[in-house]
Design a protein around this motif. Structure first.
Motif, mmCIF file in Angstrom:
data_model
loop_
_atom_site.group_PDB
_atom_site.id
_atom_site.type_symbol
_atom_site.label_atom_id
_atom_site.label_comp_id
_atom_site.label_asym_id
_atom_site.label_seq_id
_atom_site.Cartn_x
_atom_site.Cartn_y
_atom_site.Cartn_z
ATOM 1 N N LYS A 53 -12.256 -9.116 57.099
ATOM 2 C CA LYS A 53 -12.776 -10.371 57.500
ATOM 3 C C LYS A 53 -13.626 -10.147 58.938
ATOM 4 C CE LYS A 53 -9.625 -13.255 54.932
ATOM 5 N NZ LYS A 53 -9.038 -14.437 54.910
ATOM 6 N N ILE A 54 -14.744 -10.427 59.159
ATOM 7 C CA ILE A 54 -15.331 -10.426 60.537
ATOM 8 C C ILE A 54 -14.742 -11.445 61.390
ATOM 9 C CG2 ILE A 54 -17.445 -10.037 61.590
ATOM 10 C CD1 ILE A 54 -18.585 -8.820 58.971
ATOM 11 N N ASP A 55 -14.345 -10.946 62.522
ATOM 12 C CA ASP A 55 -14.093 -11.815 63.470
ATOM 13 C C ASP A 55 -15.319 -11.691 64.705
ATOM 14 O OD1 ASP A 55 -12.919 -14.006 64.961
ATOM 15 O OD2 ASP A 55 -10.871 -12.747 65.360
ATOM 16 N N THR A 56 -15.227 -12.787 65.615
ATOM 17 C CA THR A 56 -16.089 -12.533 66.565
ATOM 18 C C THR A 56 -15.506 -11.540 67.594
ATOM 19 O OG1 THR A 56 -15.002 -14.300 68.162
ATOM 20 C CG2 THR A 56 -17.151 -14.915 66.427
ATOM 21 N N ARG A 57 -14.455 -11.070 67.608
ATOM 22 C CA ARG A 57 -13.814 -10.193 68.618
ATOM 23 C C ARG A 57 -13.193 -9.049 67.709
ATOM 24 N NH1 ARG A 57 -13.134 -12.272 74.367
ATOM 25 N NH2 ARG A 57 -12.247 -10.236 74.445
ATOM 26 N N GLY A 58 -13.701 -8.727 66.585
ATOM 27 C CA GLY A 58 -13.073 -7.731 65.837
ATOM 28 C C GLY A 58 -13.505 -6.346 66.171
ATOM 29 N N ARG B 260 -15.405 -2.709 65.734
ATOM 30 C CA ARG B 260 -16.601 -2.234 65.298
ATOM 31 C C ARG B 260 -16.720 -1.687 63.656
ATOM 32 N NH1 ARG B 260 -17.901 1.230 70.523
ATOM 33 N NH2 ARG B 260 -18.048 -0.766 71.941
#
Length: 112
Positions: free
Chosen positions: A19-24, A26
């Motif tokens: 899942k892509i998080d805003t602070r994930g 690269r």
């Protein structure tokens, strides 16, 4: 054989979506790292499969050698004859031969 003990297969790692998080992390770095892991898993599985095949071949060879050993022991027992008969040594043969020579040539001692 080991597939039941391994939690992830190379295909599982390849198809894993995070899942892509805003602070994930690269995504490119994660994908590159997962590609390395997939390659390692494939190598490990190849090594395991080769070792399993080699083990099976060696076990088959051991069984063949054990059977050959049994056959050799059996042939050796048959060649010896019954175990009730005493073994004849070279010394026994030489004594008998000497005795026969004395009998043939008439030079036998009455003490023997």
């Amino acid at each position: 054989m080991y597939q039941n003990k391994i939690a992830l297969m190379p295909q599982d790692i390849l198809e894993k979506d995070f899942k892509i998080d805003t602070r994930g992390y690269r995504l490119k770095e994660v994908d590159q790292f997962l590609d390395i892991i997939i390659s390692d898993y494939e190598q490990f599985l190849n090594i395991i499969n080769n070792l399993e095949k080699e083990k099976a071949d060696l076990l088959g060879e051991i069984m063949n050698l054990k059977q050959e050993l049994r056959n050799s022991k059996m042939n050796m027992e048959v060649a010896r004859g019954n175990s009730d008969t005493p073994e004849v040594t070279n010394v026994d043969i030489l004594r008998r031969l000497s005795h026969l020579e004395k009998m043939v040539y008439g030079v036998i001692n009455k003490d023997n």
